[in-house]
Design a protein around this motif. Structure first.
Motif, PDB file in Angstrom:
ATOM      1  N   TYR A   1       8.371 -53.300  -3.670  1.00 31.75           N
ATOM      2  CA  TYR A   1       8.668 -53.178  -2.245  1.00 31.75           C
ATOM      3  C   TYR A   1       9.297 -54.462  -1.714  1.00 31.75           C
ATOM      4  O   TYR A   1      10.291 -54.433  -0.984  1.00 31.75           O
ATOM      5  N   ARG A   2       8.727 -55.604  -2.083  1.00 28.84           N
ATOM      6  CA  ARG A   2       9.277 -56.874  -1.614  1.00 28.84           C
ATOM      7  C   ARG A   2      10.680 -57.095  -2.167  1.00 28.84           C
ATOM      8  O   ARG A   2      11.560 -57.590  -1.454  1.00 28.84           O
ATOM      9  N   ALA A   3      10.910 -56.718  -3.425  1.00 28.90           N
ATOM     10  CA  ALA A   3      12.231 -56.891  -4.021  1.00 28.90           C
ATOM     11  C   ALA A   3      13.277 -56.059  -3.287  1.00 28.90           C
ATOM     12  O   ALA A   3      14.372 -56.538  -2.962  1.00 28.90           O
ATOM     13  N   PHE A   4      12.946 -54.788  -3.017  1.00 30.21           N
ATOM     14  CA  PHE A   4      13.904 -53.941  -2.314  1.00 30.21           C
ATOM     15  C   PHE A   4      14.072 -54.390  -0.860  1.00 30.21           C
ATOM     16  O   PHE A   4      15.162 -54.264  -0.293  1.00 30.21           O
ATOM     17  N   SER A   5      13.014 -54.925  -0.245  1.00 34.73           N
ATOM     18  CA  SER A   5      13.138 -55.452   1.117  1.00 34.73           C
ATOM     19  C   SER A   5      14.132 -56.599   1.154  1.00 34.73           C
ATOM     20  O   SER A   5      14.966 -56.694   2.065  1.00 34.73           O
ATOM     21  N   MET A   6      14.061 -57.482   0.165  1.00 32.92           N
ATOM     22  CA  MET A   6      15.007 -58.587   0.072  1.00 32.92           C
ATOM     23  C   MET A   6      16.434 -58.059  -0.079  1.00 32.92           C
ATOM     24  O   MET A   6      17.366 -58.526   0.581  1.00 32.92           O
ATOM     25  N   ALA A   7      16.607 -57.059  -0.964  1.00 40.61           N
ATOM     26  CA  ALA A   7      17.935 -56.490  -1.178  1.00 40.61           C
ATOM     27  C   ALA A   7      18.476 -55.857   0.095  1.00 40.61           C
ATOM     28  O   ALA A   7      19.657 -56.005   0.431  1.00 40.61           O
ATOM     29  N   VAL A   8      17.622 -55.144   0.827  1.00 39.78           N
ATOM     30  CA  VAL A   8      18.036 -54.527   2.085  1.00 39.78           C
ATOM     31  C   VAL A   8      18.540 -55.580   3.058  1.00 39.78           C
ATOM     32  O   VAL A   8      19.608 -55.432   3.677  1.00 39.78           O
ATOM     33  N   ARG A   9      17.788 -56.656   3.220  1.00 36.30           N
ATOM     34  CA  ARG A   9      18.189 -57.683   4.181  1.00 36.30           C
ATOM     35  C   ARG A   9      19.501 -58.353   3.772  1.00 36.30           C
ATOM     36  O   ARG A   9      20.313 -58.710   4.630  1.00 36.30           O
ATOM     37  N   ASN A  10      19.733 -58.512   2.481  1.00 35.88           N
ATOM     38  CA  ASN A  10      20.996 -59.080   2.034  1.00 35.88           C
ATOM     39  C   ASN A  10      22.163 -58.155   2.348  1.00 35.88           C
ATOM     40  O   ASN A  10      23.234 -58.614   2.767  1.00 35.88           O
ATOM     41  N   GLU A  11      21.973 -56.853   2.158  1.00 35.54           N
ATOM     42  CA  GLU A  11      23.036 -55.910   2.505  1.00 35.54           C
ATOM     43  C   GLU A  11      23.265 -55.874   4.014  1.00 35.54           C
ATOM     44  O   GLU A  11      24.406 -55.746   4.472  1.00 35.54           O
ATOM     45  N   GLU A  12      22.199 -55.995   4.795  1.00 37.22           N
ATOM     46  CA  GLU A  12      22.357 -56.021   6.250  1.00 37.22           C
ATOM     47  C   GLU A  12      23.134 -57.256   6.683  1.00 37.22           C
ATOM     48  O   GLU A  12      23.978 -57.187   7.599  1.00 37.22           O
ATOM     49  N   ARG A  13      22.869 -58.398   6.040  1.00 33.91           N
ATOM     50  CA  ARG A  13      23.636 -59.608   6.371  1.00 33.91           C
ATOM     51  C   ARG A  13      25.111 -59.413   6.057  1.00 33.91           C
ATOM     52  O   ARG A  13      25.985 -59.833   6.821  1.00 33.91           O
ATOM     53  N   ALA A  14      25.399 -58.770   4.914  1.00 32.58           N
ATOM     54  CA  ALA A  14      26.793 -58.512   4.559  1.00 32.58           C
ATOM     55  C   ALA A  14      27.441 -57.571   5.568  1.00 32.58           C
ATOM     56  O   ALA A  14      28.608 -57.763   5.955  1.00 32.58           O
ATOM     57  N   PHE A  15      26.696 -56.558   6.022  1.00 33.13           N
ATOM     58  CA  PHE A  15      27.220 -55.641   7.038  1.00 33.13           C
ATOM     59  C   PHE A  15      27.574 -56.405   8.314  1.00 33.13           C
ATOM     60  O   PHE A  15      28.662 -56.224   8.879  1.00 33.13           O
ATOM     61  N   VAL A  16      26.669 -57.263   8.775  1.00 32.73           N
ATOM     62  CA  VAL A  16      26.932 -58.041   9.985  1.00 32.73           C
ATOM     63  C   VAL A  16      28.153 -58.929   9.791  1.00 32.73           C
ATOM     64  O   VAL A  16      29.009 -59.054  10.683  1.00 32.73           O
ATOM     65  N   PHE A  17      28.275 -59.549   8.611  1.00 30.50           N
ATOM     66  CA  PHE A  17      29.424 -60.407   8.324  1.00 30.50           C
ATOM     67  C   PHE A  17      30.729 -59.638   8.501  1.00 30.50           C
ATOM     68  O   PHE A  17      31.655 -60.104   9.170  1.00 30.50           O
ATOM     69  N   TRP A  18      30.801 -58.434   7.907  1.00 31.14           N
ATOM     70  CA  TRP A  18      32.063 -57.697   7.956  1.00 31.14           C
ATOM     71  C   TRP A  18      32.338 -57.107   9.336  1.00 31.14           C
ATOM     72  O   TRP A  18      33.500 -56.935   9.709  1.00 31.14           O
ATOM     73  N   THR A  19      31.307 -56.816  10.119  1.00 29.70           N
ATOM     74  CA  THR A  19      31.570 -56.376  11.485  1.00 29.70           C
ATOM     75  C   THR A  19      32.148 -57.526  12.307  1.00 29.70           C
ATOM     76  O   THR A  19      33.028 -57.310  13.143  1.00 29.70           O
ATOM     77  N   TYR A  20      31.655 -58.750  12.082  1.00 31.23           N
ATOM     78  CA  TYR A  20      32.251 -59.907  12.748  1.00 31.23           C
ATOM     79  C   TYR A  20      33.695 -60.108  12.275  1.00 31.23           C
ATOM     80  O   TYR A  20      34.581 -60.430  13.073  1.00 31.23           O
ATOM     81  N   ALA A  21      33.924 -59.952  10.968  1.00 30.99           N
ATOM     82  CA  ALA A  21      35.276 -60.118  10.439  1.00 30.99           C
ATOM     83  C   ALA A  21      36.240 -59.124  11.080  1.00 30.99           C
ATOM     84  O   ALA A  21      37.379 -59.464  11.429  1.00 30.99           O
ATOM     85  N   ALA A  22      35.763 -57.879  11.253  1.00 35.31           N
ATOM     86  CA  ALA A  22      36.606 -56.868  11.890  1.00 35.31           C
ATOM     87  C   ALA A  22      36.885 -57.228  13.345  1.00 35.31           C
ATOM     88  O   ALA A  22      38.014 -57.094  13.835  1.00 35.31           O
TER      89      ALA A  22
END
Length: 276
Positions: free
Chosen positions: A100-121
């Motif tokens: 659970y903790r491993a997947f939670s970490m992965a989720v947060r990393n993908e969310e950070r990438a999503f935020v990055f690309w929305t700012y880029a757009a």
């Protein structure tokens, strides 16, 4: 997320944008490879398997970016600061780690990438770059949905039968989110004074829209953990799960896009809540 003052999301060209995307995906692959190696060395085959699945997922993302690059050689880029964060998994005692903790970490990393690309757009100097950044953001949203499903599965395996729950209602939960945002002081350093009230208003608008035009059904609302509605971050997390699940269940493209828009809004809200 890099500091906004350095504006690392301003991409001058398509080549630079794709090179950034490649660097971010490679950073994630390298991070999970290191974690898998550590779990293997410490005799944790269960977590080795989890991180190997995450490696395969990220290599799939990297392969897509390489396809988009085509014959172009990627430009050398340097991320202002790492976007991939193992959240201490590389140093914490392995006995304290769970799937659970491993997947939670992965989720947060993908969310950070999503935020990055929305700012880029949002900061794109041309329509071509904006559309490419929006495409990358949509890809990341899909990754978020996949990994959150895996995290939910890991959570239920870990907590099966342990937690009590109540039946949920999306408009009620959105109004509760608005109350929590409205009552929270803007205490984070550099917190824009109007951001939390703005997010609170958005929650009320979603509540009204959901009351007027209810979406389909999601089984997630059948079992809302009792402690979720009273806590800002868990409530954001739960609502995001609901919208991502509904986006997959809706029967029309317009309904799916509506739920995806709500999910995108909720990721922004969740990101702000975590900064408080």
């Amino acid at each position: 997320m890099p500091e906004s003052g350095s504006e690392p999301w301003v991409m001058a060209s398509m080549s630079e944008l794709l090179s950034f995307a490649r660097a971010m995906e490679q950073e994630a692959v390298d991070g999970y490879v290191a974690l898998a190696a550590r779990m293997r060395a410490e005799g944790r085959p269960d977590l080795t398997a989890v991180f190997e699945r995450l490696i395969a997922e990220e290599k799939g993302h990297l392969g897509k970016v390489n396809q988009w690059l085509g014959d172009q050689a990627p430009e050398p880029v340097s991320l202002a600061e790492p976007l991939f964060d193992d959240e201490g998994a590389g140093v914490v005692a392995s006995e304290l780690l769970t799937s659970y903790r491993a997947f939670s970490m992965a989720v947060r990393n993908e969310e950070r990438a999503f935020v990055f690309w929305t700012y880029a757009a949002a900061h794109a100097p041309s329509d071509e770059i904006r559309q490419a950044a929006e495409r990358l953001a949509r890809e990341e949203l899909g990754h978020v949905a996949t990994l959150r499903r895996e995290r939910r599965r890991a959570f239920h395996e870990m907590r099966r039968g342990e937690s009590s729950s109540v039946r949920g209602d999306l408009p009620v939960l959105e109004r509760r989110l608005s109350d929590l945002l409205g009552s929270h002081p803007a205490s984070a350093p550099g917190e824009p004074s109007g951001r939390l009230p703005g997010l609170a208003n958005e929650a009320l608008e979603r509540a009204a829209a959901l009351s007027e035009d209810p979406p389909g059904e999601t089984p997630l609302l059948d079992h809302v953990p009792e402690n979720v509605p009273g806590r800002l971050v868990p409530l954001c997390e739960f609502l995001l799960d609901c919208y991502l699940d509904l986006a997959e269940r809706e029967s029309t493209e317009a309904a799916r896009e509506r739920m995806q828009t709500f999910a995108s809004d909720m990721i922004r809200c969740l990101y702000a809540a975590r900064e408080l």
